[in-house]
Enzyme design. Sequence first.
Site, short mmCIF file in Angstrom:
data_model
loop_
_atom_site.label_atom_id
_atom_site.label_comp_id
_atom_site.label_asym_id
_atom_site.label_seq_id
_atom_site.Cartn_x
_atom_site.Cartn_y
_atom_site.Cartn_z
N TYR A 1 -2.79 11.46 5.87
CA TYR A 1 -3.05 10.14 6.42
C TYR A 1 -1.87 9.18 6.12
CZ TYR A 1 -4.45 5.42 6.83
OH TYR A 1 -4.43 4.10 7.17
N ARG B 1 0.85 -1.20 0.00
CA ARG B 1 0.00 0.00 0.00
C ARG B 1 0.88 1.24 0.00
NH1 ARG B 1 -3.66 1.99 5.05
NH2 ARG B 1 -1.76 3.17 5.48
N HIS C 1 -9.04 7.07 2.73
CA HIS C 1 -9.49 7.40 4.09
C HIS C 1 -10.69 8.34 4.10
CE1 HIS C 1 -8.13 7.05 8.41
NE2 HIS C 1 -7.86 5.87 7.87
N GLU D 1 -4.04 -7.12 5.47
CA GLU D 1 -3.18 -5.99 5.83
C GLU D 1 -2.28 -6.43 7.00
OE1 GLU D 1 -5.27 -2.61 7.41
OE2 GLU D 1 -3.69 -1.23 6.76
N GLU E 1 -9.06 2.03 -1.41
CA GLU E 1 -9.83 1.78 -0.19
C GLU E 1 -10.52 3.04 0.31
OE1 GLU E 1 -7.35 0.45 3.04
OE2 GLU E 1 -8.96 0.78 4.48
N GLU F 1 -13.46 -1.35 7.04
CA GLU F 1 -12.76 -1.42 8.33
C GLU F 1 -13.59 -0.85 9.48
OE1 GLU F 1 -9.15 0.72 7.42
OE2 GLU F 1 -9.89 2.51 8.41
N ASP G 1 -5.11 3.93 0.28
CA ASP G 1 -6.24 4.22 1.17
C ASP G 1 -6.58 5.71 1.08
OD1 ASP G 1 -8.08 4.37 3.23
OD2 ASP G 1 -6.85 3.26 4.68
N ARG H 1 -13.39 -5.23 3.92
CA ARG H 1 -12.27 -5.06 4.87
C ARG H 1 -12.70 -5.23 6.32
NH1 ARG H 1 -7.74 -3.92 4.92
NH2 ARG H 1 -7.74 -1.81 5.79
N TRP I 1 -11.11 12.61 8.71
CA TRP I 1 -9.67 12.33 8.75
C TRP I 1 -9.38 11.04 8.01
CZ3 TRP I 1 -7.15 8.15 11.38
CH2 TRP I 1 -5.75 8.13 11.15
C1 CS2 Z 1 -6.42 2.43 8.18
C2 CS2 Z 1 -6.21 2.46 9.63
O1 CS2 Z 1 -5.10 0.50 8.01
C3 CS2 Z 1 -5.97 1.17 7.49
O2 CS2 Z 1 -6.44 0.92 6.41
O3 CS2 Z 1 -7.47 3.03 7.61
O4 CS2 Z 1 -4.88 2.82 9.85
C4 CS2 Z 1 -7.11 3.38 10.46
O5 CS2 Z 1 -6.80 4.71 10.23
C5 CS2 Z 1 -6.94 3.07 11.92
O6 CS2 Z 1 -7.18 1.72 12.13
C6 CS2 Z 1 -7.86 3.91 12.79
O7 CS2 Z 1 -7.75 3.52 14.11
MG MG Z 2 -8.08 1.98 5.87
#
Ligand code: CS2
Ligand code: MG
Length: 405
Positions: free
Chosen positions: A159, A147, A214, A341, A238, A264, A212, A285, A405
């Site tokens: 991020y 990634r 985000h 991941e 993602e 996630e 990602d 995810r 975020w």
């Molecule tokens: C993220 C995470 O790994 C990922 O894909 O989106 O790092 C996420 O920001 C954190 O798990 C938040 O606690």
């Molecule tokens: Mg993520």
Amino acid sequence: MKIKDIKIFLNSVSRNFLTIKIWTDEGIYGLGDGTLNGREMAVVSYLEEHIVPCLIGKDPSQIEDIWQYLYKGAYWRKGPVTMTAIGAIDMALWDIKGKVAGLPVYQLLGGKSRKGVTVYGHANGGSIDEVMVNLGNMIKEGYKVVRLQSKLPDTKGSYGTLEGKKNYYELQSDRPLPPELEWNTTKYMNFVPELFKRARAEYGNEIRLCHDVHNRLTPIEAARLGKILEPYDLLFLEDMVPADNQDTYKIIRQHTTTPLAIGEIFNTIWDTKGLIENQLIDYCRMAVSHGGGITPLVKVANFASLYHVRMAPHGAPDLSPISSMAHMHFDLWAPNFAVQEFIGFGTPEMNTVFKFDLKLVDGLLYLTDAPGLGIDFDEEAASNYPYKRSYLPVNRLEDGTMWGW
Ligand code: CS2
Ligand code: MG
């Protein structure tokens, strides 16, 4: 066999982790991860006040019934706090069942569907140059999927990057309060294609790449990004847009063939059902902790398999090694598993507390046949690392508007 006691441990072992230990009257125990990053105490209290008293004396072998009891029996269904608490209990019960049977959990799920678990690691950096160096090193280490995340030039915080700080806690200062970062969609949209163009130019087309977003784009912006990145053949993009309204993914899907991943922050199958059955995503995810345990994740995987959606569980550093081990068993079994991941084997501090045996060879993780989840937790070592209040960052546009975020 009966549940005799449930202990809850909240420790900052490099970062906060909530661990539960379910003791049976026959001396066997099971471990579960109930970490909910930035909201840890809410899960502790949910477990202590509302779950533990109900489970003492119950038969730990009745995993499905206990899951239904905690989910339906609460009346108030779903939500990250509830489902993370249930997830921790569910994982620990599978651990106990495996130990009782003398079998690794993947055997109880139906056995191996593959020899090892393909993982994706993170190549992050403060600039594209730095990301390229990290990507090169990961390819050398044998990773098949990576990634890529880079800091946006002239922006306060991006991020996946730490603003020059050593770790996540430093980023929050001593108070601690959520760090405030900045976002600019135009800069991002102009910048990201360059990141992938460079990766393909320097490392060719064989390495699988993902990214990602985000949750920072609108559906039409996401559609455009997917389209712009098509020439670079990503494994997936993602979290382009939050899926509170699952229909928004129709807009993205109509415009791009770049595969999409999300899940996630999903807590139940209902968060992903529409996305799967309308074939709006390619990878789900969801995680064993925040998704309510191994029991519901098996159902999600089976449902997803009907629609060619593959599983790619969340594996960020805020999921404890207990979740990582639970994922390993799930990933080895799930016929429609794609990629896990994986951010490495943990810090030296973590290794004094969490004991497990995993091997990474050529981008695949291998498990031993230890019974249960195959992980142990050293309570005494953990007590050296007290909980520290902690927050995730928040994000604002340059004019001050709150953003995701
Ligand atoms: C993220 C995470 O790994 C990922 O894909 O989106 O790092 C996420 O920001 C954190 O798990 C938040 O606690
Ligand atoms: Mg993520």
